[in-house]
Scaffold this motif. Sequence first.
Motif, mmCIF file in Angstrom:
data_model
loop_
_atom_site.group_PDB
_atom_site.id
_atom_site.type_symbol
_atom_site.label_atom_id
_atom_site.label_comp_id
_atom_site.label_asym_id
_atom_site.label_seq_id
_atom_site.Cartn_x
_atom_site.Cartn_y
_atom_site.Cartn_z
ATOM 1 N N ALA A 273 9.712 -8.336 9.092
ATOM 2 C CA ALA A 273 8.529 -8.538 8.296
ATOM 3 C C ALA A 273 8.314 -9.971 7.957
ATOM 4 O O ALA A 273 9.404 -10.411 7.189
ATOM 5 N N PRO A 274 7.223 -10.326 7.777
ATOM 6 C CA PRO A 274 7.138 -11.720 6.971
ATOM 7 C C PRO A 274 7.073 -11.614 5.679
ATOM 8 O O PRO A 274 6.632 -10.166 5.175
ATOM 9 N N SER A 275 7.528 -12.566 4.992
ATOM 10 C CA SER A 275 7.579 -12.469 3.506
ATOM 11 C C SER A 275 6.659 -13.022 2.691
ATOM 12 O O SER A 275 6.359 -14.123 3.090
ATOM 13 N N GLY A 276 6.262 -12.567 1.633
ATOM 14 C CA GLY A 276 5.503 -13.357 0.503
ATOM 15 C C GLY A 276 6.344 -14.117 -0.314
ATOM 16 O O GLY A 276 5.645 -14.518 -1.459
ATOM 17 N N ALA A 277 7.442 -14.263 -0.247
ATOM 18 C CA ALA A 277 8.520 -15.194 -1.136
ATOM 19 C C ALA A 277 8.628 -16.587 -0.627
ATOM 20 O O ALA A 277 8.890 -16.591 0.814
#
Length: 401
Positions: A273-277
Motif C-alpha cells: 500500500a502507498p503511504s501518506g508518511a
Amino acid sequence: MSGEPTTTTEQSSRRASTPTDATSTFDRRAVLRTLASGGYALGVAGVLGVDDFLATDDDDPVEVVTALVREDPSDPFSLEERTREVPAGWYEAVSTALEVNDLLSRVGFTGYLGSAVVPGPYEDESAAVSVGVSTEDSSIPEMIREIGDGVSFDRETIVDVEGLEDGPDDLEPRLATPVDDPLTVERPLEVTPSGVACETSSSLATLGPALYDPERQRGYFATAEHAFEEVDDPIGESLRLPLENAEPLELGVVDRAYEAEDVALIEPTDGIAPSGAIHGTDQHRVRGQLTKFGVADLIARDERLEKVGAMTGHTTGQIQGIDAVTCFTDRFCRRGQIRWGGEMDLTDGDSGSVSYYPDPEGDPEDVLVAGFNNARTWWPGQSYVWGVAAYTLYDDHGYHF
C-alpha cells in the motif's frame, strides 16, 4: 533526474461578495473586447470569468479556501475545506495578477518564456507578475498592462537555457528500510514511506506520498513521469523500491502518466500500500493539501516550504511564485506550477518529492502538501525549484494527497 522539468474548480471563494464598482468592471471588459477583436486572445471570456471582475468593499475581508484537510486522518477521502479571511484589496490584487498571468501565457508575445504570480504582503494589498523573456527588447503588450491595472511586472531576461548542469556527484540516495510505516493506522498490508529513492529500469527518482483518486476510491504510488524517459509510453512500466540490506521491492506498474504535469501514478502490487508518511529527519504525516490561495497566503506571510528528497534530503526555502508557466523546456508550456527555494534544493534523483508546509491546526507531525518537485533552474540569474502544484492536479484531474 531533476534537470528534466515537468505540468473541479479552484478552491477559493468570495463569500457573499457584491459588485460595488460598475465603472471599473465596464472599463476592464472594454479592454478585453479590444484584445479579443485584435486577435490577441481566443475565448478570453472563458478564461477570465465574470465573477472575477466583481469589486468588493475594501473594508470587508474576503473568505478564501486555503486547504483541503482530512477530517479523519486515517481516511484520505474525508476532505473538508479550511478557510481564512484575507483583506479584500489583497484578494483583488492577487486575483487580477492570476488573470493577467494566464492571459500572458495564452497570448504568447514574442520572447515570452514563462511567468509566475508573486502575491505581496497583506498590508501592501499588492501582487506582481514575474515574466521571463528571451531577449532584451521583448516588451509586454500594452493591452495586458492595462488589464493589469495596478499589478507590477517583474521582467527578467533568460539566456543559455540549453546548457543543463549536472548536480553534485558525491550524494548517496536515501533508501527505505523493510519496516512498517509508524504513521499508518491500518496495517493489513505492507506499506512504504515517501521521501526515499525509487527506481525504474534506467533512472532513480524520489517516491512521493500516496496520491488518491476519489472516483476510484483508491490510492496510488506517485513519482516523476520523466523517471520513465527511456520509453515513449510509460504505461505498464514497473517501479521498484530499493531497500537497505534487502532485495528491491516491486511497487507496481504505471497506470496513468501525465507528461506536462510530470507525474506518474503507479498501481500498487497486491499486498503493498502507498503511504501518506514522509520520512525525513522527522516523521511527517500528510493531512491534506494547500489550495492556490493557501500557497498565496503563505507568500503573503513570508512562510517557507520544505521537502525531503532521496538525494539532498530535507531542505527549506522561500516560495517564489504560484500558477507558474514554463514554455522553454519542451514543445509545450507547463502550467499550474509552484516556484520555491533555490537550485541547490533539488538535484538528479530528487524529482517526485513533494514540497509541504506544517499543518498549523493538526498534530505536530501533520503536514499539507503544496506540490511536486520536478526540476530546478540551471541558467544564470534565477534560482528556484519548480513542479506542478497539488491544486493543479486536483483542479484538472481530481487527484489529491
